[in-house]
Design a protein around this motif. Sequence first.
Motif, short mmCIF file in Angstrom:
data_model
loop_
_atom_site.label_atom_id
_atom_site.label_comp_id
_atom_site.label_asym_id
_atom_site.label_seq_id
_atom_site.Cartn_x
_atom_site.Cartn_y
_atom_site.Cartn_z
N CYS A 74 50.41 8.95 63.78
CA CYS A 74 50.40 10.41 63.71
C CYS A 74 51.56 10.90 62.85
CB CYS A 74 50.51 11.02 65.10
SG CYS A 74 48.95 11.24 65.96
N PHE B 103 48.40 16.76 64.60
CA PHE B 103 47.08 16.12 64.69
C PHE B 103 46.02 17.07 64.16
CE2 PHE B 103 43.14 14.77 66.72
CZ PHE B 103 43.18 13.40 66.51
N THR B 104 45.12 16.53 63.37
CA THR B 104 43.97 17.28 62.86
C THR B 104 42.71 16.51 63.21
OG1 THR B 104 45.27 18.14 61.00
CG2 THR B 104 42.88 18.27 60.81
N GLY B 105 41.75 17.18 63.81
CA GLY B 105 40.51 16.49 64.16
C GLY B 105 39.84 17.10 65.37
N ASN B 106 39.17 16.23 66.13
CA ASN B 106 38.42 16.66 67.32
C ASN B 106 39.02 16.01 68.55
OD1 ASN B 106 36.64 17.72 65.33
ND2 ASN B 106 35.43 15.83 65.34
N TRP B 107 39.25 16.79 69.58
CA TRP B 107 39.79 16.24 70.83
C TRP B 107 39.61 17.25 71.95
CZ3 TRP B 107 42.81 18.84 67.40
CH2 TRP B 107 43.77 19.72 67.89
N LEU C 201 37.53 21.32 67.68
CA LEU C 201 36.73 20.70 66.63
C LEU C 201 37.32 21.05 65.27
CD1 LEU C 201 33.11 21.42 67.97
CD2 LEU C 201 34.40 19.28 68.13
N GLY C 202 37.78 20.01 64.57
CA GLY C 202 38.33 20.21 63.23
C GLY C 202 39.56 21.10 63.21
N HIS D 107 43.82 21.92 63.66
CA HIS D 107 45.13 21.34 63.37
C HIS D 107 46.14 21.98 64.30
CE1 HIS D 107 48.70 19.91 61.27
NE2 HIS D 107 49.14 21.16 61.25
#
Length: 301
Positions: free
Chosen positions: A152, A225-229, A253-254, A256
Amino acid sequence: MPENGIRNRFSQSPFQLQMHDNHGLISTGSGFFYESEARDLFLVTNWHNLSGRHFITKKMLSKNLRCPQFIKAKLCSSEVGGRVLPKDSFTTVAQRFEIYDKGQPLWFEHPTIGSLCDVVALPVKRPITCPPNMHVASNRISKTRIPVKPGCAVFVVGFPRSISVGFGLPLWKSGFIASEPHYDVTIGGEIAEVGGMTGGHVLPAFFIDSLTREGMSGSPVFASFTGNWDTADPYKEIDPDDPGFWESKTIALGEHQLEFVGCYSGKVGASEEGAALGLCWRDDVISEICSTRKIGADPHL
């Protein structure tokens, strides 16, 4: 987000520290405010900044063998020398904080490993002249949790070689998490036949791969962090086919986001320095120091 102003609220967290003795300035570093669960406020920085000694070897860091007797924090202030600035105006002003009372340290240190943990928490009162939107406690800037994993990106936000911009804003130095954050690191250890390294000092921190410079010691560290969680459980696998997935209010979703993860310390062993590694002392370590309130031992005895 203002176009003509501070464009990232995380820039509003740290402040520059100046370490002094009665002869003047010795060195500079970085620090930040931290708020405990009991809502007490602390100035957090590295042990070596306040003691003037390396946290492992205990050797003096100043070539002139000078040790800090007090510190100054360059905090935003609506007053300068008793003069109130025009409405909504402020700048940074070096403000004195005592670190000893009759020779006894005023800071708190780690309850079990003491000064081997290069983090201290100095109980303070927020100056009334400091605007409430500046120097927000680093652990209160954002409530969003992210997956904090090896690889990360992280940002060490502080004052490398005493450099600041504008009215005293910090610089952002980027890096990457270089070890599994849950596991402690070993400094000065040796290769072992079984398990990890043997000997040395086991420390509640993780490694950061970053080209930082002196003056950044004590900076807050923010993981990116960038993304889906799932913000309610960042380490849970998410599945779009799960019932209620698309109605969930905790699925990102998507997106940052940044999360405060600890306090930076660049003063490590020779092997680690050679590998371009610094330390990030975890957020839970700072929380433990603030909650146990163990007064620091005199670093000069």
